[in-house]
Design a protein around this motif. Structure first.
Motif, PDB file in Angstrom:
ATOM      1  N   SER A 112      -5.487  22.968  41.561  1.00 28.51           N
ATOM      2  CA  SER A 112      -6.007  24.172  40.911  1.00 28.51           C
ATOM      3  C   SER A 112      -6.586  25.052  42.023  1.00 28.51           C
ATOM      4  O   SER A 112      -6.617  24.634  43.176  1.00 28.51           O
ATOM      5  CB  SER A 112      -7.072  23.809  39.870  1.00 28.51           C
ATOM      6  OG  SER A 112      -8.299  23.508  40.487  1.00 28.51           O
ATOM      7  N   PRO A 113      -7.085  26.258  41.710  1.00 23.92           N
ATOM      8  CA  PRO A 113      -7.592  27.122  42.780  1.00 23.92           C
ATOM      9  C   PRO A 113      -8.760  26.540  43.582  1.00 23.92           C
ATOM     10  O   PRO A 113      -8.930  26.871  44.746  1.00 23.92           O
ATOM     11  CB  PRO A 113      -8.028  28.385  42.037  1.00 23.92           C
ATOM     12  CG  PRO A 113      -7.206  28.394  40.801  1.00 23.92           C
ATOM     13  CD  PRO A 113      -7.020  26.959  40.429  1.00 23.92           C
ATOM     14  N   THR A 114      -9.562  25.658  42.974  1.00 14.21           N
ATOM     15  CA  THR A 114     -10.729  25.129  43.676  1.00 14.21           C
ATOM     16  C   THR A 114     -10.766  23.609  43.770  1.00 14.21           C
ATOM     17  O   THR A 114     -11.642  23.065  44.424  1.00 14.21           O
ATOM     18  CB  THR A 114     -12.025  25.586  42.980  1.00 14.21           C
ATOM     19  OG1 THR A 114     -11.994  25.125  41.623  1.00 14.21           O
ATOM     20  CG2 THR A 114     -12.155  27.095  43.018  1.00 14.21           C
ATOM     21  N   THR A 115      -9.840  22.937  43.102  1.00 17.57           N
ATOM     22  CA  THR A 115      -9.898  21.479  43.038  1.00 17.57           C
ATOM     23  C   THR A 115      -8.521  20.870  43.236  1.00 17.57           C
ATOM     24  O   THR A 115      -7.526  21.394  42.750  1.00 17.57           O
ATOM     25  CB  THR A 115     -10.444  21.026  41.663  1.00 17.57           C
ATOM     26  OG1 THR A 115     -11.678  21.686  41.414  1.00 17.57           O
ATOM     27  CG2 THR A 115     -10.653  19.532  41.620  1.00 17.57           C
ATOM     28  N   ILE A 116      -8.500  19.743  43.939  1.00 19.89           N
ATOM     29  CA  ILE A 116      -7.291  18.932  44.058  1.00 19.89           C
ATOM     30  C   ILE A 116      -7.678  17.530  43.632  1.00 19.89           C
ATOM     31  O   ILE A 116      -8.667  16.976  44.121  1.00 19.89           O
ATOM     32  CB  ILE A 116      -6.768  18.892  45.505  1.00 19.89           C
ATOM     33  CG1 ILE A 116      -6.359  20.276  45.964  1.00 19.89           C
ATOM     34  CG2 ILE A 116      -5.620  17.905  45.634  1.00 19.89           C
ATOM     35  CD1 ILE A 116      -5.980  20.344  47.428  1.00 19.89           C
ATOM     36  N   CYS A 117      -6.914  16.966  42.699  1.00 15.37           N
ATOM     37  CA  CYS A 117      -7.137  15.555  42.385  1.00 15.37           C
ATOM     38  C   CYS A 117      -5.801  14.849  42.466  1.00 15.37           C
ATOM     39  O   CYS A 117      -4.759  15.402  42.130  1.00 15.37           O
ATOM     40  CB  CYS A 117      -7.835  15.354  41.050  1.00 15.37           C
ATOM     41  SG  CYS A 117      -6.842  15.576  39.595  1.00 15.37           S
ATOM     42  N   GLY A 118      -5.842  13.627  42.950  1.00 12.23           N
ATOM     43  CA  GLY A 118      -4.618  12.871  43.149  1.00 12.23           C
ATOM     44  C   GLY A 118      -4.754  11.464  42.611  1.00 12.23           C
ATOM     45  O   GLY A 118      -5.859  10.972  42.372  1.00 12.23           O
ATOM     46  N   TYR A 119      -3.606  10.829  42.422  1.00 16.15           N
ATOM     47  CA  TYR A 119      -3.556   9.445  41.954  1.00 16.15           C
ATOM     48  C   TYR A 119      -2.663   8.647  42.882  1.00 16.15           C
ATOM     49  O   TYR A 119      -1.584   9.101  43.265  1.00 16.15           O
ATOM     50  CB  TYR A 119      -3.009   9.375  40.528  1.00 16.15           C
ATOM     51  CG  TYR A 119      -2.653   7.972  40.106  1.00 16.15           C
ATOM     52  CD1 TYR A 119      -3.641   7.023  39.869  1.00 16.15           C
ATOM     53  CD2 TYR A 119      -1.327   7.587  39.984  1.00 16.15           C
ATOM     54  CE1 TYR A 119      -3.309   5.724  39.510  1.00 16.15           C
ATOM     55  CE2 TYR A 119      -0.989   6.288  39.614  1.00 16.15           C
ATOM     56  CZ  TYR A 119      -1.982   5.364  39.388  1.00 16.15           C
ATOM     57  OH  TYR A 119      -1.653   4.090  39.038  1.00 16.15           O
ATOM     58  N   THR A 120      -3.144   7.470  43.251  1.00 16.12           N
ATOM     59  CA  THR A 120      -2.329   6.552  44.036  1.00 16.12           C
ATOM     60  C   THR A 120      -2.332   5.190  43.370  1.00 16.12           C
ATOM     61  O   THR A 120      -3.371   4.718  42.913  1.00 16.12           O
ATOM     62  CB  THR A 120      -2.824   6.430  45.486  1.00 16.12           C
ATOM     63  OG1 THR A 120      -1.972   5.520  46.171  1.00 16.12           O
ATOM     64  CG2 THR A 120      -4.252   5.943  45.586  1.00 16.12           C
ATOM     65  N   THR A 147     -12.589  21.090  46.438  1.00 16.19           N
ATOM     66  CA  THR A 147     -13.004  19.739  46.100  1.00 16.19           C
ATOM     67  C   THR A 147     -11.749  18.882  46.054  1.00 16.19           C
ATOM     68  O   THR A 147     -10.793  19.229  45.348  1.00 16.19           O
ATOM     69  CB  THR A 147     -13.705  19.717  44.728  1.00 16.19           C
ATOM     70  OG1 THR A 147     -14.810  20.617  44.764  1.00 16.19           O
ATOM     71  CG2 THR A 147     -14.172  18.319  44.381  1.00 16.19           C
ATOM     72  N   VAL A 148     -11.735  17.785  46.797  1.00 19.06           N
ATOM     73  CA  VAL A 148     -10.571  16.904  46.843  1.00 19.06           C
ATOM     74  C   VAL A 148     -11.012  15.496  46.452  1.00 19.06           C
ATOM     75  O   VAL A 148     -11.942  14.950  47.041  1.00 19.06           O
ATOM     76  CB  VAL A 148      -9.927  16.880  48.247  1.00 19.06           C
ATOM     77  CG1 VAL A 148      -8.708  15.972  48.263  1.00 19.06           C
ATOM     78  CG2 VAL A 148      -9.557  18.286  48.703  1.00 19.06           C
ATOM     79  N   LYS A 149     -10.344  14.922  45.464  1.00 13.01           N
ATOM     80  CA  LYS A 149     -10.666  13.571  44.992  1.00 13.01           C
ATOM     81  C   LYS A 149      -9.361  12.837  44.713  1.00 13.01           C
ATOM     82  O   LYS A 149      -8.488  13.337  44.009  1.00 13.01           O
ATOM     83  CB  LYS A 149     -11.516  13.652  43.721  1.00 13.01           C
ATOM     84  CG  LYS A 149     -11.827  12.334  43.071  1.00 13.01           C
ATOM     85  CD  LYS A 149     -12.825  11.535  43.864  1.00 13.01           C
ATOM     86  CE  LYS A 149     -13.190  10.272  43.079  1.00 13.01           C
ATOM     87  NZ  LYS A 149     -13.695   9.236  43.901  1.00 13.01           N
ATOM     88  N   ILE A 150      -9.227  11.637  45.276  1.00 12.37           N
ATOM     89  CA  ILE A 150      -8.063  10.790  45.034  1.00 12.37           C
ATOM     90  C   ILE A 150      -8.535   9.579  44.226  1.00 12.37           C
ATOM     91  O   ILE A 150      -9.507   8.925  44.591  1.00 12.37           O
ATOM     92  CB  ILE A 150      -7.413  10.325  46.358  1.00 12.37           C
ATOM     93  CG1 ILE A 150      -7.119  11.508  47.283  1.00 12.37           C
ATOM     94  CG2 ILE A 150      -6.154   9.506  46.083  1.00 12.37           C
ATOM     95  CD1 ILE A 150      -6.119  12.494  46.770  1.00 12.37           C
ATOM     96  N   PHE A 151      -7.833   9.300  43.138  1.00  9.40           N
ATOM     97  CA  PHE A 151      -8.196   8.207  42.237  1.00  9.40           C
ATOM     98  C   PHE A 151      -7.218   7.049  42.378  1.00  9.40           C
ATOM     99  O   PHE A 151      -6.031   7.253  42.592  1.00  9.40           O
ATOM    100  CB  PHE A 151      -8.144   8.672  40.776  1.00  9.40           C
ATOM    101  CG  PHE A 151      -9.150   9.718  40.427  1.00  9.40           C
ATOM    102  CD1 PHE A 151     -10.401   9.360  39.948  1.00  9.40           C
ATOM    103  CD2 PHE A 151      -8.853  11.075  40.552  1.00  9.40           C
ATOM    104  CE1 PHE A 151     -11.333  10.322  39.611  1.00  9.40           C
ATOM    105  CE2 PHE A 151      -9.778  12.042  40.216  1.00  9.40           C
ATOM    106  CZ  PHE A 151     -11.024  11.667  39.747  1.00  9.40           C
TER     107      PHE A 151
END
Length: 191
Positions: A112-120, A147-151
């Protein structure tokens, strides 16, 4: 059909492509060696030199294949579930993010414009290192305040993606230029 980085099935397709290229070049090198030996009756000839020279650039391709071997393609179930809840977001699949120290598999990445979230789904992926590396690469390309968060937990990831979709749909964004720029940077740092 050629698959591009960020699409489901890319890792498997890339492995097949690299193995095919390596196989073809190996056959050509062996044929050159054999032809040189039969024509000149010695191993020390121009065709042997040509065979060795052909093998030098293929070593980089071999390294890429070796880097991809431990990684697998994301499940099509993930793509189907995410596409239903991320209509206004940019989503990338099948990424192997590379840093100086590690190669980290990301099955899905929602931008998104301000957030990146990922899944591994990979237990070897260091989620904290992946998040910091992505954030640093974006900062080097003048994309700040992300904001970057990997789940590793798919349910938490999907909930975050749904929340991101709700925020974006309320904001009524008409262009996705920033997300596309971010996606391009992330594709550039992946295999």
């Amino acid at each position: 059909m050629k698959l591009h980085k960020g699409t489901v099935g890319y890792i498997s397709a890339k492995k097949r492509q690299l193995a095919f290229i390596i196989g073809i070049v190996a056959v050509i090198a062996i044929l050159l060696l054999a032809a040189g030996y039969f024509v000149f009756d010695t191993r020390l000839n121009i065709l042997s030199v040509l065979a060795v020279i052909i093998c030098i650039p293929i070593c980089r391709t071999l390294v890429n294949l070796i880097m991809l071997i431990p990684h697998h393609t994301a499940s099509e179930r993930i793509e189907m579930e995410l596409s239903s809840v991320t209509e206004d977001l940019t989503v990338l699949y099948d990424l192997v993010i590379t840093s100086e120290k590690k190669a980290m598999q990301i099955d899905a990445l929602v931008i998104s414009p301000t957030t990146i979230c990922g899944y591994t789904s990979s237990p070897q992926t260091d989620t904290e290192h992946a998040s910091v590396h992505i954030k640093n690469m974006l900062a080097k390309n003048n994309i700040e305040k992300m904001t970057v968060k990997i789940f590793k937990d798919y349910t938490a990831f999907k909930s975050r993606a749904e929340g991101m979709e709700n925020i974006v749909s309320v904001q009524h964004l008409t262009t996705h230029e920033r997300e596309e720029e971010i996606a391009q940077i992330i594709q550039d740092i992946s295999l």
